[in-house]
Design a protein around this motif. Sequence first.
Motif, PDB file in Angstrom:
ATOM      1  N   ARG A  29       0.877  -1.175   0.000  1.00 38.62           N
ATOM      2  CA  ARG A  29       0.000   0.000   0.000  1.00 38.62           C
ATOM      3  C   ARG A  29       0.909   1.218   0.000  1.00 38.62           C
ATOM      4  NH1 ARG A  29      -5.221  -1.375   3.839  1.00 38.62           N
ATOM      5  NH2 ARG A  29      -5.560  -3.483   3.054  1.00 38.62           N
ATOM      6  N   ALA A  32      -1.930   7.278  -1.847  1.00 36.20           N
ATOM      7  CA  ALA A  32      -3.266   7.496  -2.378  1.00 36.20           C
ATOM      8  C   ALA A  32      -3.373   7.187  -3.862  1.00 36.20           C
ATOM      9  CB  ALA A  32      -3.692   8.941  -2.117  1.00 36.20           C
ATOM     10  N   THR A  33      -2.299   7.436  -4.613  1.00 35.52           N
ATOM     11  CA  THR A  33      -2.387   7.275  -6.067  1.00 35.52           C
ATOM     12  C   THR A  33      -1.800   5.960  -6.566  1.00 35.52           C
ATOM     13  OG1 THR A  33      -0.281   8.428  -6.387  1.00 35.52           O
ATOM     14  CG2 THR A  33      -2.284   9.766  -6.417  1.00 35.52           C
ATOM     15  N   GLN A  34      -1.164   5.179  -5.671  1.00 37.97           N
ATOM     16  CA  GLN A  34      -0.506   3.946  -6.100  1.00 37.97           C
ATOM     17  C   GLN A  34      -0.892   2.758  -5.225  1.00 37.97           C
ATOM     18  OE1 GLN A  34       3.607   5.288  -5.996  1.00 37.97           O
ATOM     19  NE2 GLN A  34       3.619   5.486  -8.215  1.00 37.97           N
ATOM     20  N   TYR A  35      -2.120   2.757  -4.737  1.00 43.37           N
ATOM     21  CA  TYR A  35      -2.617   1.715  -3.842  1.00 43.37           C
ATOM     22  C   TYR A  35      -2.490   0.349  -4.511  1.00 43.37           C
ATOM     23  CZ  TYR A  35      -5.791   0.014  -0.153  1.00 43.37           C
ATOM     24  OH  TYR A  35      -6.356  -0.617   0.923  1.00 43.37           O
ATOM     25  N   THR A  67      -0.495   2.773 -11.064  1.00 47.94           N
ATOM     26  CA  THR A  67      -1.773   3.445 -10.797  1.00 47.94           C
ATOM     27  C   THR A  67      -2.562   2.651  -9.769  1.00 47.94           C
ATOM     28  OG1 THR A  67      -2.779   2.271 -12.676  1.00 47.94           O
ATOM     29  CG2 THR A  67      -1.926   4.484 -13.091  1.00 47.94           C
ATOM     30  N   TRP A  68      -3.539   3.311  -9.208  1.00 49.27           N
ATOM     31  CA  TRP A  68      -4.393   2.700  -8.186  1.00 49.27           C
ATOM     32  C   TRP A  68      -4.959   1.369  -8.658  1.00 49.27           C
ATOM     33  CZ3 TRP A  68      -6.697   4.325  -3.393  1.00 49.27           C
ATOM     34  CH2 TRP A  68      -7.815   3.603  -3.012  1.00 49.27           C
ATOM     35  N   ASN A  70      -7.303  -1.840  -6.716  1.00 47.54           N
ATOM     36  CA  ASN A  70      -7.874  -2.449  -5.507  1.00 47.54           C
ATOM     37  C   ASN A  70      -9.111  -3.246  -5.896  1.00 47.54           C
ATOM     38  OD1 ASN A  70      -8.297  -3.110  -2.834  1.00 47.54           O
ATOM     39  ND2 ASN A  70      -9.464  -1.262  -2.401  1.00 47.54           N
ATOM     40  N   MET A 198     -14.139   6.336  -9.203  1.00 47.89           N
ATOM     41  CA  MET A 198     -13.305   7.189  -8.380  1.00 47.89           C
ATOM     42  C   MET A 198     -14.108   8.349  -7.794  1.00 47.89           C
ATOM     43  SD  MET A 198     -10.459   5.676  -8.375  1.00 47.89           S
ATOM     44  CE  MET A 198      -9.507   6.929  -7.494  1.00 47.89           C
TER      45      MET A 198
END
Length: 275
Positions: A29, A32-35, A67-68, A70, A198
């Motif tokens: 983790r 915020a931008t690369q979760y 990039t994010w 999840n 998002m």
Amino acid sequence: MKIARNLSKADKKMLRSVFWRSWTLNASRTGATQYHALGFIYTLLPVINRYYKTPKDQSAAIVRHTTWFNATMHINNFIVGLVAAMEHQNSEDPNFDPNSITAVKASLMGPISGIGDPFFWGILRVIAAGIGISLASTGSVMGAILFLLLYNVPAFLVHYYALYTGYAIGASFIKRLYQSGGIKILTKVASLLGLLMMGSMTASTVKFKTILQVSVNGSKEVMKIQSYLDQLFIGLVPITITLLAFWLLRKKVNVNIIMFGIMILGIVLGLCGVC
């Protein structure tokens, strides 16, 4: 499995490596931008190293996935398999749009999680725990063992077959899309779905409610600032903070500075009695 039998030995070897690496996908983790981005890249490295022969192409593929990401563990391997097939196509077809890879990946996170979360966390885990607890309450050690088996065996199988299914479907699916010209439509729709997801996450997670009140002309009546903010625009402060954070990110401001800045601002406003 029929899908696995139709793959070449090189494909099977590559996917086996991806499969074992995929267990670490949700372990990283990184802001915020690369979760989970590092976990996704580590999982996909066998694909990148096999299909891209030059350091420049390999670097471009790695950067593409910073990039994010999840999605529900186990079933998220379907996305990994599909992305692997798209990377394969991108390495062979100079006309392939690499933006479609990240767009499709982003658009599938919501639907995949919508299936995986209720099944794994809301159904399978509850059933396995109920059976395990009933046995454990009698003093049997089989309660814990049965719980682990009932949950982990189906999860392992889904985790395995989701990867092969995504890869096998992706190869034929992408080919048909390009032949029909539907890849442009899919990329556009996927991008819109990703932005919608998002936006929904921002609306549901970024909260602000002030308790600040102002007396009116020295009387006992008070004016609640929050009610006036809601009359102007519900969620005005959260969306302002979100857009400001996005603007700072575009200006290459370090994400940790932004995060700690928001935390400090919240603490200061709380101590001042504003929120």
